[in-house]
Motif scaffolding. Structure first.
Motif, PDB file in Angstrom:
ATOM      1  N   LYS A  45       0.838  -1.189   0.000  1.00 44.36           N
ATOM      2  CA  LYS A  45       0.000   0.000   0.000  1.00 44.36           C
ATOM      3  C   LYS A  45       0.879   1.248   0.000  1.00 44.36           C
ATOM      4  O   LYS A  45       1.647   1.475   0.929  1.00 44.36           O
ATOM      5  CB  LYS A  45      -0.930   0.010   1.211  1.00 44.36           C
ATOM      6  N   ILE A  46       0.761   2.049  -1.049  1.00 49.40           N
ATOM      7  CA  ILE A  46       1.538   3.289  -1.144  1.00 49.40           C
ATOM      8  C   ILE A  46       1.051   4.268  -0.079  1.00 49.40           C
ATOM      9  O   ILE A  46      -0.148   4.522   0.044  1.00 49.40           O
ATOM     10  CB  ILE A  46       1.404   3.922  -2.534  1.00 49.40           C
ATOM     11  N   THR A  47       2.009   4.829   0.694  1.00 48.63           N
ATOM     12  CA  THR A  47       1.631   5.730   1.788  1.00 48.63           C
ATOM     13  C   THR A  47       2.233   7.129   1.663  1.00 48.63           C
ATOM     14  O   THR A  47       1.711   8.071   2.257  1.00 48.63           O
ATOM     15  CB  THR A  47       2.069   5.135   3.139  1.00 48.63           C
ATOM     16  N   ALA A  48       3.350   7.282   0.931  1.00 45.81           N
ATOM     17  CA  ALA A  48       3.998   8.601   0.846  1.00 45.81           C
ATOM     18  C   ALA A  48       4.940   8.633  -0.349  1.00 45.81           C
ATOM     19  O   ALA A  48       5.299   7.603  -0.906  1.00 45.81           O
ATOM     20  CB  ALA A  48       4.765   8.907   2.136  1.00 45.81           C
ATOM     21  N   ASN A  49       5.357   9.857  -0.709  1.00 48.20           N
ATOM     22  CA  ASN A  49       6.314  10.073  -1.806  1.00 48.20           C
ATOM     23  C   ASN A  49       5.894   9.336  -3.077  1.00 48.20           C
ATOM     24  O   ASN A  49       6.702   8.713  -3.764  1.00 48.20           O
ATOM     25  CB  ASN A  49       7.720   9.624  -1.391  1.00 48.20           C
ATOM     26  N   ALA A  50       4.598   9.412  -3.359  1.00 44.31           N
ATOM     27  CA  ALA A  50       4.041   8.631  -4.461  1.00 44.31           C
ATOM     28  C   ALA A  50       4.526   9.125  -5.820  1.00 44.31           C
ATOM     29  O   ALA A  50       4.655  10.322  -6.066  1.00 44.31           O
ATOM     30  CB  ALA A  50       2.513   8.685  -4.417  1.00 44.31           C
TER      31      ALA A  50
END
Length: 232
Positions: free
Chosen positions: A165-170
């Motif tokens: 799951k992408i959470t940051a700095n996408a």
């Protein structure tokens, strides 16, 4: 154009979790990460004799081993949740995973019982055919609605159905790089690993050869890519 990407014709489940390690090649220098007891982010390396065997040093006798792949020196863990980074770049190799997808595993006795890794991503396989011989050096993947496909992500090492799951700095683009010699008229399959994502407006793949020639193919059909789903 003298190149084309075959249309995707079906969707099928094709990944067998316990066999995922067979795709980790020693020559690529891939490492497995481990959090166990008081040990913090250990790196396990694979054997040249057997690419499915990994070794590493662990202090003490932990009751439980939490593994993740690929190893990242900056990865952290809170309980069984590991935080790592999905990079922008993947390896471009035909007929197999250029870069194996993120995976997790948990074991109370990995030496004697072994470790069964579970895939945390979805996969898209695409074919490339050229009328003329050429060298393919890059394939760029991008969702048509700006979906996040790289960056800091989390996954549960205790789960048999983990999801990256992408959470940051996408980031919205994945670049597959390599040098693939292509014979004219022959179909070459490639696989890109992606976090579970709903591509509401489809996606686009752009190919570049060694001479700088580019070809872009856009797929407009919506795709809900879930973990352990391979789209062909």
């Amino acid at each position: 154009s003298d190149k084309q990407i075959d249309d995707f014709v079906n969707v099928y489940l094709s990944l067998i979790d316990a066999r995922m390690l067979t795709f980790i090649e020693d020559e690529n220098g891939d490492l497995i990460g481990c959090f166990a007891g008081m040990n913090v982010n250990l790196a396990f390396t694979n054997s040249k004799e057997d690419p499915k065997t990994f070794t590493g040093s662990v202090l003490g006798e932990p009751d439980l081993y939490n593994f993740y792949f690929p190893f990242n020196s900056s990865a952290t863990a809170e309980g069984t949740i590991v935080t790592s980074v999905l990079p922008v770049e993947q390896r471009l190799e035909t007929g197999q995973y250029g870069t194996p997808p993120p995976m997790t595993a948990q074991s109370d006795d990995p030496t004697n019982k072994g470790v069964a890794f579970h895939n945390a991503c979805g996969l898209i396989r695409f074919g490339v055919r050229s009328n003329n011989s050429r060298t393919l050096v890059k394939a760029v993947f991008e969702g048509n609605n700006g979906e996040s496909v790289t960056g800091k992500y989390t996954m549960d090492m205790a789960s048999e159905k983990p999801e990256a799951k992408i959470t940051a700095n996408a980031g919205t683009v994945i670049e597959m790089k390599g040098n693939v010699e292509m014979d004219g008229g022959k179909l070459y399959p490639f696989i890109v690993a992606l976090p579970p994502t709903s591509f509401e407006k489809g996606f686009t793949i752009t190919l570049t050869d060694a001479n700088g020639c580019e070809m872009t193919k856009t797929f407009t059909k919506a795709l809900n890519l879930t973990r352990n789903l391979a789209v062909n």
